[in-house]
Design an enzyme around this catalytic site. Structure first.
Site, mmCIF file in Angstrom:
data_model
loop_
_atom_site.group_PDB
_atom_site.id
_atom_site.type_symbol
_atom_site.label_atom_id
_atom_site.label_comp_id
_atom_site.label_asym_id
_atom_site.label_seq_id
_atom_site.Cartn_x
_atom_site.Cartn_y
_atom_site.Cartn_z
ATOM 1 C CG HIS A 8 -56.246 -15.969 -21.701
ATOM 2 N ND1 HIS A 8 -55.266 -15.380 -22.454
ATOM 3 C CD2 HIS A 8 -55.802 -17.220 -21.414
ATOM 4 C CE1 HIS A 8 -54.269 -16.236 -22.628
ATOM 5 N NE2 HIS A 8 -54.572 -17.358 -22.002
ATOM 6 C CD GLU A 9 -57.604 -20.508 -19.677
ATOM 7 O OE1 GLU A 9 -57.790 -21.580 -20.295
ATOM 8 O OE2 GLU A 9 -56.470 -20.065 -19.428
ATOM 9 C CG HIS A 34 -56.698 -21.048 -24.563
ATOM 10 N ND1 HIS A 34 -55.643 -20.836 -25.433
ATOM 11 C CD2 HIS A 34 -56.350 -20.422 -23.410
ATOM 12 C CE1 HIS A 34 -54.708 -20.123 -24.830
ATOM 13 N NE2 HIS A 34 -55.116 -19.859 -23.598
#
Length: 117
Positions: free
Chosen positions: A22-23, A26
């Site tokens: 997920h990170e 970003h």
């Protein structure tokens, strides 16, 4: 009893991998837009324990072994996660998250959820 410990460790591991993916979403979208990434902790939260710096980004392992995080220059919301705040380096305005158009910030925010399986 050992089965419970193994189950708990397995859940922590799977969640850690999911959070890291997920990170990374970003992180990669911010990099694609040319935003400066101060830190990418690919393992853990809190103060830096170990890592290396490549370009302007500090790739690190952090003290609290839960999750991961991305710290963008100009986005001081995550400063408490790393146990401090941004250094005082002069960063070009074109690389600051805070000064980007809303649509770019929105895509950086969506980058994480779109990476989730």
């Amino acid at each position: 009893m050992p089965e419970i410990v193994i189950l708990i460790l397995a859940v922590i591991f799977v969640l850690g991998v999911a959070i890291n993916i997920h990170e990374f979403g970003h992180f990669i979208v911010a990099k694609l837009f040319g935003m400066r990434v101060e830190a990418y902790s690919f393992f853990g939260l809190g103060p830096r324990v170990w890592g290396f710096k490549k370009g302007h980004t500090d790739y690190r392992i952090s003290a609290i072994p839960l999750g991961a995080y991305v710290k963008l220059y100009g986005d001081d919301v995550t400063a408490p996660l790393e146990g401090g705040s941004s250094d005082e380096e002069r960063v070009p305005e074109s690389e600051l998250y805070e000064l980007r158009p809303r649509w770019q910030k929105f895509l950086v925010m969506l980058g994480g959820p779109f990476m989730n399986p």
